[in-house]
Each structure stands twice: as structure tokens, then as C-alpha cells.
Write an enzyme that holds these catalytic residues in place. Structure first.
Site, PDB file in Angstrom:
ATOM      1  N   ASP A 263      25.597 168.384 -37.275  1.00  0.00           N
ATOM      2  CA  ASP A 263      24.197 168.450 -37.683  1.00  0.00           C
ATOM      3  C   ASP A 263      24.039 167.589 -38.925  1.00  0.00           C
ATOM      4  OD1 ASP A 263      21.600 169.015 -38.382  1.00  0.00           O
ATOM      5  OD2 ASP A 263      21.956 171.105 -38.935  1.00  0.00           O
ATOM      6  N   GLY A 310      22.005 163.409 -30.888  1.00  0.00           N
ATOM      7  CA  GLY A 310      22.653 164.343 -29.977  1.00  0.00           C
ATOM      8  C   GLY A 310      23.310 165.508 -30.686  1.00  0.00           C
ATOM      9  N   SER A 315      30.160 167.023 -23.223  1.00  0.00           N
ATOM     10  CA  SER A 315      30.714 167.775 -22.091  1.00  0.00           C
ATOM     11  C   SER A 315      31.540 168.974 -22.517  1.00  0.00           C
ATOM     12  CB  SER A 315      31.579 166.840 -21.239  1.00  0.00           C
ATOM     13  OG  SER A 315      32.680 166.349 -21.984  1.00  0.00           O
ATOM     14  N   CYS A 317      31.131 170.382 -25.714  1.00  0.00           N
ATOM     15  CA  CYS A 317      30.525 170.799 -26.974  1.00  0.00           C
ATOM     16  C   CYS A 317      30.328 172.311 -27.034  1.00  0.00           C
ATOM     17  CB  CYS A 317      29.179 170.103 -27.133  1.00  0.00           C
ATOM     18  SG  CYS A 317      28.370 170.509 -28.673  1.00  0.00           S
ATOM     19  N   GLY A 358      26.019 163.913 -23.839  1.00  0.00           N
ATOM     20  CA  GLY A 358      25.069 164.182 -22.771  1.00  0.00           C
ATOM     21  C   GLY A 358      25.076 163.162 -21.661  1.00  0.00           C
ATOM     22  N   GLY A 407      35.921 170.324 -32.287  1.00  0.00           N
ATOM     23  CA  GLY A 407      35.737 171.693 -32.729  1.00  0.00           C
ATOM     24  C   GLY A 407      36.740 172.649 -32.121  1.00  0.00           C
ATOM     25  N   ARG A 416      34.140 168.875 -40.068  1.00  0.00           N
ATOM     26  CA  ARG A 416      33.008 168.244 -39.398  1.00  0.00           C
ATOM     27  C   ARG A 416      31.806 169.176 -39.326  1.00  0.00           C
ATOM     28  NH1 ARG A 416      31.095 167.403 -34.034  1.00  0.00           N
ATOM     29  NH2 ARG A 416      30.301 165.306 -33.718  1.00  0.00           N
TER      30      ARG A 416
END
Length: 430
Positions: A263, A310, A315, A317, A358, A407, A416
């Protein structure tokens, strides 16, 4: 909280209406060049991609090997920052040191190694020419060359040392380190050589130039290179250690930087962008990620030279699951592209936008570009390439490549997703 009218749409919900295909519409006439960084209206950008493709800032994707391959085809890779500053800077240097047609030898032996050992090395690398150096490394003092034409497993005693069959120095044809590729190619043909070693002033091996690579540059006419004809490479940075990391990356030769965050619409990123542009005004730096026009304008006014679009569309996330934020990628691209055009009309600055995540199917790339993205950034797409870092894994259905998100527990890249402190992170990812 504000409820936004309209539906949050993904690329799967759109198709392009076909227009008339004219006779002159051919692959040869298509120009995919696109600006990578901010520029004034009517002026050329500092960096322009020959192809609108960039690779994601991920461990499983952007290795130096992939960065070299992508730049040679007109795109650019962003080497990930989930590693020490020294390791990332060295990865940048590895790309910048690459010279088309100049190969760092990966098939190396010592003079006292046995021919059996040499044969095993050749089988492992798949190459038929080996450099013989004092220490058996790719940068050792060159003692000679040996190829599959110099010995035969059935005719020669494989217990003999390599020195018994190699073509030794100093009588071996070689070149000095300052030779150009065109000059090396002339030597190869005029002296009827298959391989020309390039040595430094101390006689240490720098590169090998092969006749088989003669057409190398012609095979990659759209290579993305800097003024010194070196391949361009990008590097990812975060909003935590950028004041230590950015100087090292710039010194190593990074052509463009990009802040990487789940973000990017935050004061921390704006502060970091401002610092980089003040300290290194000549180095382009991108920001993101955002999903609406307000986020784009915020980062553009903070100095971002391009903005990534985005949140939650990748895929693998988990940002949406962890944070409950995001937007359908198609709606996000349309909104941000409109904000980019409004910013151009207001300021005269064109700030390119990148659709990041995406992109499930190949046609989604065409949709993203048609909706206004200047270029795309892809993770899973490039992770399956041989040049990506993941291991090849044999399954019942064939061979797959490893792929993991930033992540994930494996990446442990919680920086991150931090919110201003190393202990207050919300875990999410592409």
C-alpha cells in the site's frame, strides 16, 4: 467510510472489440516502445522500454540472470530488496558488468585436474570448451584452453592431467580486456578461432568470446542499454532502510529504483520519495502501489517518476485477506490512467503508470495496455522461466518452477508491509 459507486472489475470481465485489420498491420510494423519514467510533454524520457514488460520485485522472480535476459529483449527487471544491501548491490553490478557476446566462463578446471574430472564438468554444464586456470576459477590466471576436440574418452587415459591435452599459454591466441565485441569477432574469423579468451593486465581470465555467438547482437536489436552500452537494471527499495540502501544501489549502477509496498498511499513513501529525489535527482524512482486517482496524484506530487497500480490482484496475493484492502485491477487501471492524463494536462509532466498484478492470462496484458497502462509488471509469468531463481520440480504432470510471494513465510519480507516500524507490520503480499 465512503462507498464508491460502480463495480470493482477485473480483467476477466472485459474483452476488446476487434477493429478493422488493415493490410499494413503486421508484426514488423508494431512499435511497443513506451516511456518508463516521468518526462515533460514533447520531450523524450530518460529511459524508454523497447517492450512494455518489467519483472516483479520478488525473490522468486528477479534474479540477475533474468534481469540480463529481460533487458536484452527490451524490458527491465527490478532486483528484489529482501536481501542485504551488499548482496543486492552486487546483483546490480553483475547485470551492469554483462557484455553481449562476452561470456563469463562457467566450465573451468585446474591444470592438475584429471581428464575424468574435466569430462564430468563438461557434462554438468553442457559446454564443450573449458578454461584452464591456475585456481580452477572463472577469473584465475589462464593456463590454457581444452575442448572436446582435444581428447576422447575412449582414446585417452582419463587419469591423465588436463595439462597433458590442453592448448597452453603463452602460445594461445588471446585478447586484452579493452577489446570491443566487433574487434573480437574480427579476430575469431581472421585467425580461424572457435574461442577467444579475453585477459586482464595480470593474465587473469575476464571473458570468453565464441564464434557461435557472432550473431549475438543482431539477435537482440531492441536491447535496453545505457549510454555506455551496458544493460539497464532496476532495483527495489523499501521505506525502512532506504537511506542506507539507495546510495549503495546507485553506486553499483542501478538505472532506476522503485519503492515496493503493498500500500503505497502513505506518508512514509512520500517522505522516502522526497528524500531520494533530493539526494539523487538524476536517478528515476517509482512509487506504489495504488488503486485510485488520489493515490496516483499523491505519489506523483511527492516526486514519483512512475506509479505502480494494484493492491491484492496478484495470483498469490494475501493483502486482501490480511488487510481487507484492494480493488479489481481493471477498475484500478482505468481510474489511475485517467488521473495520469489529468496530471499531464495540469502540469505538463507525463508520469507513466504500471499495471502490477492481476494479469492471469496473456490477453490481460493487451487489456491493461488498452486501458491506459504504459507497461506491466509480472511475477508468476516470469517465475516459470528458466532464468528465474526457483528450482525446477518434477511432478506427475511434468516440470514446474517454484514460486513464492513476498508475504510468505519463506520470504519473511515483512518490511514490505510495515506501517512505520519494524514491529508493527501487517502481513500481506503480492
Amino acid at each position: 467510510m465512503q462507498i464508491i459507486d460502480g463495480v470493482s472489475r477485473t480483467f476477466n470481465e472485459y474483452l476488446l472489440l476487434p477493429n478493422r485489420t488493415r493490410a499494413e498491420c503486421s508484426v514488423q510494423n508494431v512499435d511497443l516502445a513506451t516511456p518508463l519514467v516521468r518526462h515533460r510533454l514533447g520531450e523524450a524520457p530518460l529511459v524508454e522500454l523497447s517492450a512494455p514488460f518489467t519483472s516483479a520485485i520478488m525473490q522468486a522472480v528477479s534474479s540477475p540472470v533474468l534481469a540480463i535476459a529481460l533487458a536484452r529483449n527490451g524490458g527491465i527487471a527490478f532486483l528484489h530488496h529482501n536481501q542485504s544491501t551488499e548482496a543486492q548491490a552486487e546483483a546490480v553490478r553483475e547485470v551492469k558488468k554483462f557484455k553481449a557476446g562476452f561470456v563469463v566462463s562457467d566450465t573451468n578446471v585446474r591444470p592438475d585436474h584429471s581428464l575424468e574430472h574435466l569430462l564430468q564438468v563438461m557434462r554438468r554444464t553442457g559446454h564443450s570448451t573449458a578454461a584452464v586456470t591456475e585456481d580452477g576459477s572463472a577469473s584465475g590466471r589462464l593456463c590454457g584452453l581444452v575442448s572436446s576436440r582435444d581428447f576422447h574418452p575412449q582414446r585417452h587415459d582419463l587419469g591423465l592431467p588436463v595439462s597433458s591435452r590442453m592448448r597452453p599459454m603463452p602460445g594461445l591466441a588471446h585478447a586484452a580486456g579493452e577489446i570491443s565485441l566487433s574487434e573480437a569477432n574480427v579476430r575469431l574469423w581472421d585467425d580461424r578461432l572457435d574461442c577467444l579468451p579475453v585477459l586482464d593486465a595480470d593474465g587473469r581470465l575476464s571473458y570468453l568470446v565464441f564464434r557461435s555467438d557472432y550473431e549475438d547482437n543482431k539477435r537482440f536489436p531492441g536491447q535496453l542499454v545505457d549510454d555506455g552500452k551496458r544493460l539497464r537494471v532496476g532495483a527495489g527499495v523499501n521505506t525502512h532502510d532506504y537511506q542506507e540502501r539507495v546510495p549503495a544501489l546507485v553506486e553499483a549502477g542501478a538505472d532506476v529504483l522503485c519503492f515496493d509496498s503493498s500500500d503505497g498511499y502513505s506518508d512514509w513513501q512520500a517522505q522516502a520519495l522526497t528524500w531520494v529525489k533530493k539526494q539523487y535527482p538524476e536517478v528515476p524512482v517509482g512509487g506504489g502501489n495504488v488503486v485510485d486517482g488520489d493515490g496516483f496524484t499523491f505519489l506523483a506530487e511527492a516526486g514519483a517518476d512512475f506509479v505502480k497500480i494494484g493492491v491484492g490482484g496478484g495470483s498469490i496475493c494475501i493483502t486482501r485477506d490480511q488487510k481487507g484492502i484492494g480493488r479489481g485491477q481493471a477498475s484500478a487501471v482505468l481510474d489511475v490512467a485517467a488521473a495520469r492524463d489529468a496530471y499531464l494536462e495540469r502540469t505538463g509532466d507525463y508520469v507513466p503508470v504500471c499495471s502490477d498484478g492481476g494479469l492471469v492470462h496473456d490477453y490481460h496484458i493487451a487489456l491493461a495496455l488498452a486501458m491506459g497502462a504504459d507497461f506491466v509488471m509480472m511475477g508468476q509469468y516470469f517465475a516459470r522461466f528458466d532464468q528465474a531463481p526457483g528450482r525446477r520440480i518434477q511432478t506427475r504432470d511434468g516440470v514446474v518452477k517454484e514460486y513464492w510471494g513476498e508475504g510468505s513465510n519463506r520470504a519473511r519480507n515483512w518490511q514490505r508491509y510495515g506501517q512505520g516500524g519494524s514491529r508493527t507490520c501487517l502481513r500481506g503480499g503480492r
